[in-house]
Design a protein around this motif. Structure first.
Motif, PDB file in Angstrom:
ATOM      1  N   LEU A  23       0.828  -1.202   0.000  1.00  0.00           N
ATOM      2  CA  LEU A  23       0.000   0.000   0.000  1.00  0.00           C
ATOM      3  C   LEU A  23       0.864   1.255   0.000  1.00  0.00           C
ATOM      4  CD1 LEU A  23      -2.798   1.302   0.173  1.00  0.00           C
ATOM      5  CD2 LEU A  23      -2.637   1.127   2.676  1.00  0.00           C
ATOM      6  N   ALA A  24       1.933   1.254   0.786  1.00  0.00           N
ATOM      7  CA  ALA A  24       2.824   2.415   0.826  1.00  0.00           C
ATOM      8  C   ALA A  24       3.470   2.658  -0.531  1.00  0.00           C
ATOM      9  CB  ALA A  24       3.897   2.201   1.896  1.00  0.00           C
ATOM     10  N   LEU A  25       3.913   1.595  -1.202  1.00  0.00           N
ATOM     11  CA  LEU A  25       4.526   1.743  -2.526  1.00  0.00           C
ATOM     12  C   LEU A  25       3.521   2.287  -3.535  1.00  0.00           C
ATOM     13  CD1 LEU A  25       6.635  -1.552  -2.719  1.00  0.00           C
ATOM     14  CD2 LEU A  25       7.466   0.761  -2.272  1.00  0.00           C
ATOM     15  N   ILE A  26       2.274   1.816  -3.464  1.00  0.00           N
ATOM     16  CA  ILE A  26       1.242   2.297  -4.390  1.00  0.00           C
ATOM     17  C   ILE A  26       0.954   3.776  -4.152  1.00  0.00           C
ATOM     18  CG2 ILE A  26      -1.193   2.092  -5.004  1.00  0.00           C
ATOM     19  CD1 ILE A  26      -0.968  -0.905  -4.483  1.00  0.00           C
ATOM     20  N   VAL A  27       0.829   4.159  -2.873  1.00  0.00           N
ATOM     21  CA  VAL A  27       0.530   5.566  -2.548  1.00  0.00           C
ATOM     22  C   VAL A  27       1.674   6.464  -2.991  1.00  0.00           C
ATOM     23  CG1 VAL A  27       0.191   7.187  -0.655  1.00  0.00           C
ATOM     24  CG2 VAL A  27      -1.025   5.000  -0.652  1.00  0.00           C
ATOM     25  N   LEU A  28       2.921   6.060  -2.734  1.00  0.00           N
ATOM     26  CA  LEU A  28       4.072   6.862  -3.144  1.00  0.00           C
ATOM     27  C   LEU A  28       4.135   6.984  -4.670  1.00  0.00           C
ATOM     28  CD1 LEU A  28       6.806   5.475  -0.713  1.00  0.00           C
ATOM     29  CD2 LEU A  28       5.698   7.713  -0.609  1.00  0.00           C
ATOM     30  N   THR A  29       3.786   5.927  -5.363  1.00  0.00           N
ATOM     31  CA  THR A  29       3.779   5.961  -6.826  1.00  0.00           C
ATOM     32  C   THR A  29       2.715   6.926  -7.342  1.00  0.00           C
ATOM     33  OG1 THR A  29       4.597   3.686  -6.978  1.00  0.00           O
ATOM     34  CG2 THR A  29       3.458   4.569  -8.914  1.00  0.00           C
ATOM     35  N   ILE A  30       1.528   6.875  -6.742  1.00  0.00           N
ATOM     36  CA  ILE A  30       0.443   7.778  -7.166  1.00  0.00           C
ATOM     37  C   ILE A  30       0.832   9.226  -6.917  1.00  0.00           C
ATOM     38  CG2 ILE A  30      -1.931   8.468  -6.674  1.00  0.00           C
ATOM     39  CD1 ILE A  30      -2.570   5.531  -6.132  1.00  0.00           C
ATOM     40  N   PHE A  31       1.462   9.492  -5.782  1.00  0.00           N
ATOM     41  CA  PHE A  31       1.889  10.855  -5.481  1.00  0.00           C
ATOM     42  C   PHE A  31       2.794  11.391  -6.587  1.00  0.00           C
ATOM     43  CE2 PHE A  31       0.652  10.661  -0.909  1.00  0.00           C
ATOM     44  CZ  PHE A  31       0.082  11.922  -0.828  1.00  0.00           C
ATOM     45  N   MET A  32       3.738  10.570  -7.035  1.00  0.00           N
ATOM     46  CA  MET A  32       4.636  11.021  -8.084  1.00  0.00           C
ATOM     47  C   MET A  32       3.900  11.216  -9.388  1.00  0.00           C
ATOM     48  SD  MET A  32       7.700  11.910  -8.641  1.00  0.00           S
ATOM     49  CE  MET A  32       8.666  12.358 -10.080  1.00  0.00           C
ATOM     50  N   GLY A  33       2.880  10.389  -9.637  1.00  0.00           N
ATOM     51  CA  GLY A  33       2.135  10.507 -10.882  1.00  0.00           C
ATOM     52  C   GLY A  33       1.337  11.788 -10.993  1.00  0.00           C
ATOM     53  N   ILE A  34       0.950  12.370  -9.859  1.00  0.00           N
ATOM     54  CA  ILE A  34       0.089  13.553  -9.899  1.00  0.00           C
ATOM     55  C   ILE A  34       0.841  14.842  -9.579  1.00  0.00           C
ATOM     56  CG2 ILE A  34      -1.960  12.215  -9.312  1.00  0.00           C
ATOM     57  CD1 ILE A  34      -1.713  13.156  -6.449  1.00  0.00           C
ATOM     58  N   THR A  35       2.150  14.748  -9.327  1.00  0.00           N
ATOM     59  CA  THR A  35       2.920  15.959  -9.036  1.00  0.00           C
ATOM     60  C   THR A  35       3.821  16.305 -10.201  1.00  0.00           C
ATOM     61  OG1 THR A  35       4.639  14.626  -7.970  1.00  0.00           O
ATOM     62  CG2 THR A  35       2.913  15.521  -6.553  1.00  0.00           C
ATOM     63  N   THR A  36       4.203  17.554 -10.264  1.00  0.00           N
ATOM     64  CA  THR A  36       5.102  18.012 -11.324  1.00  0.00           C
ATOM     65  C   THR A  36       6.549  17.769 -10.884  1.00  0.00           C
ATOM     66  OG1 THR A  36       5.094  20.239 -10.378  1.00  0.00           O
ATOM     67  CG2 THR A  36       3.512  19.765 -12.140  1.00  0.00           C
ATOM     68  N   PRO A  37       7.439  17.521 -11.838  1.00  0.00           N
ATOM     69  CA  PRO A  37       8.837  17.271 -11.468  1.00  0.00           C
ATOM     70  C   PRO A  37       9.442  18.467 -10.729  1.00  0.00           C
ATOM     71  CG  PRO A  37       8.426  16.687 -13.769  1.00  0.00           C
ATOM     72  CD  PRO A  37       7.208  17.423 -13.292  1.00  0.00           C
ATOM     73  N   ALA A  38      10.216  18.154  -9.728  1.00  0.00           N
ATOM     74  CA  ALA A  38      10.890  19.188  -8.949  1.00  0.00           C
ATOM     75  C   ALA A  38      12.386  19.097  -9.208  1.00  0.00           C
ATOM     76  CB  ALA A  38      10.595  19.032  -7.466  1.00  0.00           C
TER      77      ALA A  38
END
Length: 385
Positions: free
Chosen positions: A367-382
């Motif tokens: 679940l943690a890996l999925i949530v972290l992956t989704i976060f990256m998918g919806i954020t802009t590159p920093a």
């Protein structure tokens, strides 16, 4: 008067069978006919074989691509464009290679989850769990090096991250230092790792993995009744197939009755994996035609505008939150935990119902890996570099 009667042998052996027999006499191929349980043919238990099929596809397409790719930094990106635009079936071959790499990653991950779910990593199979995880880690490295070899903006930024992580590690990160072989571009060294070192190590580990499977047998299905304590070893470990063709065969023992799963030669299992592999190849071919990966532009130094390939997204979310070293510590923490699993979980029970702590822990990690992956998918590159 006497008559001479000519008779033919009762069994007429064809030339093909004689040839197979001659080859087997010299190479011992009949050893592949060792018995395996019926449940090994289920799709979930065939994921390891399908991962090997994806590896074969990668090697075959990689050999073709290597004939036209130039790892020199000045022309690497242009050589990729040449493969796509000028080489016959070049775009399809590159696209198939691209999607097969992701398929191998997904299949390997699902295979590890299946092994964990059924407790197949427990004694005496701890070493095979470690070998399987090592192959998964090498698959991770193969995807990374393949990303860099494109030598577009995404590949350039991926390499820049690893160069900085190498500096962070100090002496331990010497290989990712440009000064390690000052007269050889690091792209050339990554190319050699991608086409020789990493695949070579994977093939060696696959061989060891297969030998240990043959040594310890495919693990029993925890959802099926176990053999009685005094069941003959010839039946428990796969003696001759009983005449009945049902998946379970009833065997009577002195204390009572138990149910043993039917078994068949490993070569039959290979046929089924081969059939599933053809389906996998067909699906990947269709995806390769419909969704070819783009050829990115020549990289520009000093900017950070791309996202990595999706398998790395969870690590880069950690980078957004905690800085560049979090990529390293997050990866080490995950793989360290996975490597320790068979040595921490000493519970001999294998059914998921009898392992609440292990199953809950695994669910939380996934679940943690999925949530972290989704976060990256919806954020802009920093920018971190």
């Amino acid at each position: 008067m006497s008559y001479v009667t000519k008779t033919r042998p009762v069994e007429h052996v064809s030339r093909g069978r004689r040839f197979v027999g001659a080859v087997d006499e010299r190479l011992g191929l009949d050893a592949l006919r060792y018995p395996v349980p019926e449940h090994a043919n289920n799709l979930a238990w065939s994921l390891g074989g399908l991962t090997a099929v994806a590896l074969v596809i990668l090697i075959a397409t990689g050999v073709v691509l290597a004939q036209f790719y130039d790892p020199t930094p000045e022309v690497a990106n242009a050589s990729v464009r040449t493969i796509v635009e000028d080489v016959a079936l070049g775009q399809f071959t590159r696209s198939l290679h691209y999607w097969a790499a992701q398929a191998m990653y997904v299949l390997a991950a699902l295979h590890l989850i299946r092994v964990f779910f059924h407790g197949s990593y427990k004694r005496p199979r701890e070493a095979n769990w470690v070998i399987g995880l090592s192959m998964f880690g090498l698959t991770f490295l193969a995807i990374f090096t393949g990303t860099v070899l494109k030598w577009d903006q995404e590949g350039y930024e991926a390499l820049a991250h690893n160069l900085e992580l190498g500096q962070f590690l100090g002496g331990a990160g010497f290989w990712f230092s440009t000064s390690f072989a000052a007269h050889t571009p690091i792209l050339v060294r990554l190319y050699s790792a991608h086409i020789m070192l990493i695949p070579g190590l994977i093939v060696i580990l696959v061989t060891l993995h297969a030998l240990l499977i043959k040594r310890h047998k495919i693990s029993n299905h925890p959802g099926l009744p176990a053999p009685a304590p005094d069941t003959p070893a010839s039946l428990e470990h796969g003696g001759p197939l009983p005449p009945a063709r049902s998946s379970l065969v009833e065997v009577t023992t002195p204390p009572g009755e138990t149910y043993l799963e039917a078994r068949e030669p490993f070569t039959h299992h290979l046929r089924r994996v081969g059939a599933l592999g053809l389906v996998l190849l067909g699906v990947l071919s269709i995806v390769a035609v419909l969704f070819p990966p783009p050829v990115g532009p020549t990289p520009v130094a000093g900017v950070e505008v791309t996202k990595p390939m999706w398998p790395f997204w969870w690590m880069f979310t950690l980078e957004n939150w905690f800085g560049l070293p979090a990529i390293l510590w997050g990866g080490l923490a995950l793989f360290g935990l996975l490597f320790a699993v068979p040595f921490i979980d000493r519970n001999p029970k294998r059914s998921w119902r009898t392992r609440p702590v292990a199953m809950t822990s695994a669910a939380l990690v996934i679940l943690a890996l999925i949530v972290l992956t989704i976060f990256m998918g919806i954020t802009t590159p920093a920018t971190h570099l």
